[in-house]
Design a protein around this motif. Structure first.
Motif, PDB file in Angstrom:
ATOM      1  N   PRO A  33      79.714  70.687  65.913  1.00  0.00           N
ATOM      2  CA  PRO A  33      80.649  69.915  66.744  1.00  0.00           C
ATOM      3  C   PRO A  33      81.311  68.818  65.916  1.00  0.00           C
ATOM      4  CG  PRO A  33      78.530  70.199  67.860  1.00  0.00           C
ATOM      5  CD  PRO A  33      78.340  70.644  66.435  1.00  0.00           C
ATOM      6  N   ALA A  34      82.540  68.504  66.246  1.00  0.00           N
ATOM      7  CA  ALA A  34      83.303  67.520  65.491  1.00  0.00           C
ATOM      8  C   ALA A  34      82.753  66.107  65.702  1.00  0.00           C
ATOM      9  CB  ALA A  34      84.768  67.567  65.909  1.00  0.00           C
ATOM     10  N   ALA A  35      82.983  65.231  64.711  1.00  0.00           N
ATOM     11  CA  ALA A  35      82.503  63.850  64.786  1.00  0.00           C
ATOM     12  C   ALA A  35      83.094  63.112  65.975  1.00  0.00           C
ATOM     13  CB  ALA A  35      82.838  63.109  63.490  1.00  0.00           C
ATOM     14  N   GLU A  36      84.343  63.470  66.370  1.00  0.00           N
ATOM     15  CA  GLU A  36      84.965  62.759  67.492  1.00  0.00           C
ATOM     16  C   GLU A  36      84.302  63.053  68.831  1.00  0.00           C
ATOM     17  OE1 GLU A  36      88.371  65.627  66.151  1.00  0.00           O
ATOM     18  OE2 GLU A  36      86.561  64.778  65.234  1.00  0.00           O
ATOM     19  N   LEU A  37      83.404  64.048  68.867  1.00  0.00           N
ATOM     20  CA  LEU A  37      82.646  64.320  70.088  1.00  0.00           C
ATOM     21  C   LEU A  37      81.355  63.513  70.145  1.00  0.00           C
ATOM     22  CD1 LEU A  37      82.914  68.223  70.422  1.00  0.00           C
ATOM     23  CD2 LEU A  37      84.540  66.461  71.097  1.00  0.00           C
TER      24      LEU A  37
ATOM     25  N   VAL B 210      85.453  75.875  73.768  1.00  0.00           N
ATOM     26  CA  VAL B 210      85.108  77.288  73.600  1.00  0.00           C
ATOM     27  C   VAL B 210      86.008  78.165  74.453  1.00  0.00           C
ATOM     28  CG1 VAL B 210      83.329  78.987  74.213  1.00  0.00           C
ATOM     29  CG2 VAL B 210      82.724  77.002  72.832  1.00  0.00           C
ATOM     30  N   GLN B 211      86.212  77.798  75.704  1.00  0.00           N
ATOM     31  CA  GLN B 211      87.054  78.588  76.602  1.00  0.00           C
ATOM     32  C   GLN B 211      88.497  78.639  76.114  1.00  0.00           C
ATOM     33  OE1 GLN B 211      86.211  76.583  80.321  1.00  0.00           O
ATOM     34  NE2 GLN B 211      84.616  78.052  80.868  1.00  0.00           N
ATOM     35  N   THR B 212      88.996  77.509  75.616  1.00  0.00           N
ATOM     36  CA  THR B 212      90.362  77.481  75.079  1.00  0.00           C
ATOM     37  C   THR B 212      90.495  78.414  73.881  1.00  0.00           C
ATOM     38  OG1 THR B 212      90.663  75.195  75.805  1.00  0.00           O
ATOM     39  CG2 THR B 212      92.151  76.000  74.099  1.00  0.00           C
ATOM     40  N   MET B 213      89.524  78.363  72.980  1.00  0.00           N
ATOM     41  CA  MET B 213      89.601  79.213  71.795  1.00  0.00           C
ATOM     42  C   MET B 213      89.474  80.684  72.144  1.00  0.00           C
ATOM     43  SD  MET B 213      87.874  77.338  68.486  1.00  0.00           S
ATOM     44  CE  MET B 213      87.992  78.869  67.580  1.00  0.00           C
TER      45      MET B 213
ATOM     46  N   ARG C 209      82.264  84.985  62.708  1.00  0.00           N
ATOM     47  CA  ARG C 209      81.878  83.867  63.564  1.00  0.00           C
ATOM     48  C   ARG C 209      82.884  82.738  63.391  1.00  0.00           C
ATOM     49  NH1 ARG C 209      76.875  80.072  62.275  1.00  0.00           N
ATOM     50  NH2 ARG C 209      78.529  79.194  60.978  1.00  0.00           N
ATOM     51  N   LEU C 210      83.344  82.214  64.518  1.00  0.00           N
ATOM     52  CA  LEU C 210      84.315  81.118  64.514  1.00  0.00           C
ATOM     53  C   LEU C 210      83.687  79.879  65.134  1.00  0.00           C
ATOM     54  CD1 LEU C 210      87.526  82.974  65.781  1.00  0.00           C
ATOM     55  CD2 LEU C 210      86.830  82.558  63.414  1.00  0.00           C
ATOM     56  N   ASN C 211      83.877  78.733  64.497  1.00  0.00           N
ATOM     57  CA  ASN C 211      83.396  77.470  65.038  1.00  0.00           C
ATOM     58  C   ASN C 211      84.420  76.887  66.007  1.00  0.00           C
ATOM     59  OD1 ASN C 211      81.882  75.033  65.319  1.00  0.00           O
ATOM     60  ND2 ASN C 211      83.307  74.047  63.883  1.00  0.00           N
ATOM     61  N   ALA C 212      83.971  76.591  67.224  1.00  0.00           N
ATOM     62  CA  ALA C 212      84.843  75.978  68.236  1.00  0.00           C
ATOM     63  C   ALA C 212      84.415  74.548  68.509  1.00  0.00           C
ATOM     64  CB  ALA C 212      84.802  76.799  69.527  1.00  0.00           C
ATOM     65  N   GLY C 213      83.865  73.890  67.496  1.00  0.00           N
ATOM     66  CA  GLY C 213      83.319  72.554  67.684  1.00  0.00           C
ATOM     67  C   GLY C 213      84.322  71.432  67.678  1.00  0.00           C
ATOM     68  N   SER C 214      85.559  71.715  67.301  1.00  0.00           N
ATOM     69  CA  SER C 214      86.582  70.675  67.240  1.00  0.00           C
ATOM     70  C   SER C 214      87.608  70.855  68.355  1.00  0.00           C
ATOM     71  CB  SER C 214      87.308  70.721  65.883  1.00  0.00           C
ATOM     72  OG  SER C 214      86.403  70.476  64.831  1.00  0.00           O
ATOM     73  N   PRO C 215      88.195  69.758  68.820  1.00  0.00           N
ATOM     74  CA  PRO C 215      89.256  69.877  69.826  1.00  0.00           C
ATOM     75  C   PRO C 215      90.376  70.771  69.320  1.00  0.00           C
ATOM     76  CG  PRO C 215      88.552  67.591  69.594  1.00  0.00           C
ATOM     77  CD  PRO C 215      87.871  68.360  68.504  1.00  0.00           C
TER      78      PRO C 215
ATOM     79  N   THR D  59      95.527  73.637  65.122  1.00  0.00           N
ATOM     80  CA  THR D  59      94.423  74.586  65.251  1.00  0.00           C
ATOM     81  C   THR D  59      94.895  75.866  65.925  1.00  0.00           C
ATOM     82  OG1 THR D  59      92.854  72.761  65.458  1.00  0.00           O
ATOM     83  CG2 THR D  59      92.107  74.941  66.159  1.00  0.00           C
ATOM     84  N   GLU D  60      95.645  75.720  67.014  1.00  0.00           N
ATOM     85  CA  GLU D  60      96.123  76.892  67.737  1.00  0.00           C
ATOM     86  C   GLU D  60      97.035  77.744  66.858  1.00  0.00           C
ATOM     87  OE1 GLU D  60      98.527  78.163  71.818  1.00  0.00           O
ATOM     88  OE2 GLU D  60      97.848  76.084  71.534  1.00  0.00           O
ATOM     89  N   ALA D  61      97.923  77.089  66.099  1.00  0.00           N
ATOM     90  CA  ALA D  61      98.842  77.830  65.232  1.00  0.00           C
ATOM     91  C   ALA D  61      98.071  78.628  64.177  1.00  0.00           C
ATOM     92  CB  ALA D  61      99.818  76.868  64.559  1.00  0.00           C
ATOM     93  N   LYS D  62      97.041  78.005  63.605  1.00  0.00           N
ATOM     94  CA  LYS D  62      96.278  78.711  62.570  1.00  0.00           C
ATOM     95  C   LYS D  62      95.405  79.813  63.168  1.00  0.00           C
ATOM     96  CE  LYS D  62      96.514  75.758  58.624  1.00  0.00           C
ATOM     97  NZ  LYS D  62      95.866  75.387  57.361  1.00  0.00           N
ATOM     98  N   LEU D  63      94.918  79.592  64.384  1.00  0.00           N
ATOM     99  CA  LEU D  63      94.168  80.655  65.054  1.00  0.00           C
ATOM    100  C   LEU D  63      95.054  81.866  65.299  1.00  0.00           C
ATOM    101  CD1 LEU D  63      91.834  79.069  67.766  1.00  0.00           C
ATOM    102  CD2 LEU D  63      91.197  80.743  66.029  1.00  0.00           C
TER     103      LEU D  63
END
Length: 475
Positions: A119-123, A380-383, A447-453, A458-462
């Motif tokens: 998970p990202a530090a901002e969480l 996770v749901q968004t990704m 495996r993809l990490n969904a730990g960051s907002p 992010t969406e463009a690179k996904l």
């Protein structure tokens, strides 16, 4: 029919033969579970396990409340290849070079970090943690400076024991040893109950760090078939126990990495009962347990009346990896594990224990977990939605019940190692599925990490990653 296959495998092999011969057409629904149970003269649970294996092998799609349907595209079978992908034979682990290679890009700047599960530090409540740390160094400088007790700081162990009050078998303060992260706990557990050359049962797929520990300690792995909803096959595990094939079993029951499932309470009880009946130590990696989104996240350890479960956890995924703060409750193996801890690292730094103990005592940690779980689930749901929209047709991804990783199956048996290289050229770091197995399984997963907002970048690179997967498919 091979006589050494287990009952559920025999049934799945027969159904596979019918599907491949065209007796069941793509899209056609198989007979109901009850009908198959009557046809083969076996229990409903055996039929369910057979269907789960067919789903794992890519022959059927199980739709909730509807049944099992033959997949539109069947997997290819090479000449001489057995349909059953999981012969229960121990294998040597040799993954260290691959794992290090796939981990290395995490340290690079300027890329999208989807590889390491974190998970990202901002969480995280970083400002509060830093404030608490400053207070500790001012008010308790001697305790921060000095060695702590080899077992750990008593006030911290007490807070950990309080978290087990709802367990059928609660933990006492003296049951707990504090470690330098969860991996030290797992390594000490393996050294406590196994020796060089011993075989350890593991899920497949499983966390690559567990496989790396087996490799370094020169233990072999017996891979137990594992389903993304139900967890590891308890029938196969019991057969391995019965045959005396393994000296220990290493599992995750909550938000398993990489599949994300949580075992039901019934299956956790059964797992502990099997370990106790056959006297096989159960090493439980519960590092993601605090991130389970909803429902009951009791560990298997909660039902351990005979001390056969060595429970391992840490705060690396739920609070701060830099603390390197883990712990282990080793049951009947406590004494030997404590000896190994003392000759390994003597003790664990006091400051992180005092800090987290204070955070737990104040209720701040419990409050943080509520927010963390909600945010991880939303990310996770968004990704998942972006992956389903952007990746080529036939890509499979399922929603986990906790944690922050997605286990993505690429269509047409694509090799995710090729996608890893191509993605890195476009500034995207992913983890190929091949290192989550000691054998030759899961090469078409990543495996993809969904730990960051999920930001616009992010969406463009996904979406770019999805396009690259499509190019790999056509190429």
């Amino acid at each position: 029919m091979a006589q050494d296959l287990f009952l559920y495998e025999n049934i799945s092999e027969q159904l596979t033969a019918h599907i491949r011969s065209g007796n069941y057409q793509p899209g056609e629904r198989l007979p109901s579970v009850r009908a198959l149970s009557k046809l083969f003269g076996v229990s409903i649970n055996t039929v369910i396990q057979s269907l789960r294996k067919l789903e794992l092998d890519g022959y059927v799609d199980i739709r909730e409340r509807s049944g099992a349907f033959v997949c539109a595209a069947l997997p290819s079978v090479r000449s001489g290849q057995s349909v059953a992908h999981f012969p229960l034979l121990p294998v040597d682990v040799s993954l260290s070079e691959d794992i290090l290679r796939y981990m290395e890009p995490h340290t690079r700047a300027g890329i999208l970090h989807l590889g390491i599960a974190l998970p990202a530090a901002e969480l995280m409540p970083v400002p509060r943690i830093m404030r608490l740390y400053r207070e500790l160094t001012r008010r308790q400088p001697q305790a921060v400076w000095d060695y702590s007790h080899p077992n750990g700081v008593a006030s911290f162990a007490r807070q950990l024991s309080h978290r087990s009050l709802t367990h059928e078998v609660p933990l006492a303060e003296h049951d707990i040893l504090v470690t330098n992260g969860c991996m030290e706990a797992i390594e000490l557990a393996l050294r406590t109950v196994t020796r060089r050359g011993d075989v350890v049962a593991v899920e497949t797929p499983t966390y690559y760090g567990s496989l790396l520990a087996l490799e370094v300690l020169q233990r072999r792995a017996l891979e137990i078939p594992t389903h993304y909803r139900d967890g590891l096959c308890l029938y196969s595990l019991e057969q391995a126990f019965k045959r005396g094939q393994v000296k220990a079993c290493l599992v995750s029951c909550n938000a398993q990495n990489p599949l994300g499932f949580c075992l039901s309470l019934e299956r956790k009880r059964k797992l502990v009962e099997l370990a106790s009946r056959y006297q096989v130590p159960l090493i439980e990696n519960d590092i993601w347990g605090d991130t389970v989104y909803s429902g009951d996240s009791l560990p298997a350890k909660a039902f351990d009346s005979e001390g056969m479960v060595i429970y391992c956890s840490s705060f690396s995924k739920s609070l701060m990896p830099g603390l390197r703060l883990g712990w282990v409750a080793a049951g009947r193996f406590h004494g030997r594990l404590r000896e190994l801890k003392q000759i390994s690292s003597i003790t664990t730094a006091a400051a992180p224990q005092l800090l987290v103990g204070r955070l737990m005592e104040s209720g701040g940690y419990a409050q943080h977990l509520q927010q963390l779980r909600a945010r991880l689930q939303a990310q996770v749901q968004t990704m998942i939605e972006i992956v389903r929209q952007s990746f080529p047709a036939g890509t499979q991804v399922h929603e986990p019940q906790g944690g922050c990783v997605l286990w993505v199956r690429l269509p047409d048996k694509q090799d995710a190692r090729m996608l890893f290289e191509r993605a890195l050229e476009h500034g995207i770091h992913v983890f190929p599925g091949s290192v989550f197995s000691a054998g030759v399984n899961h090469s078409d997963f990543l495996r993809l990490n969904a730990g960051s907002p999920v930001t616009a970048e992010t969406e463009a690179k996904l979406r770019c990653l999805g396009e690259l997967a499509g190019l790999s498919q056509s190429g």
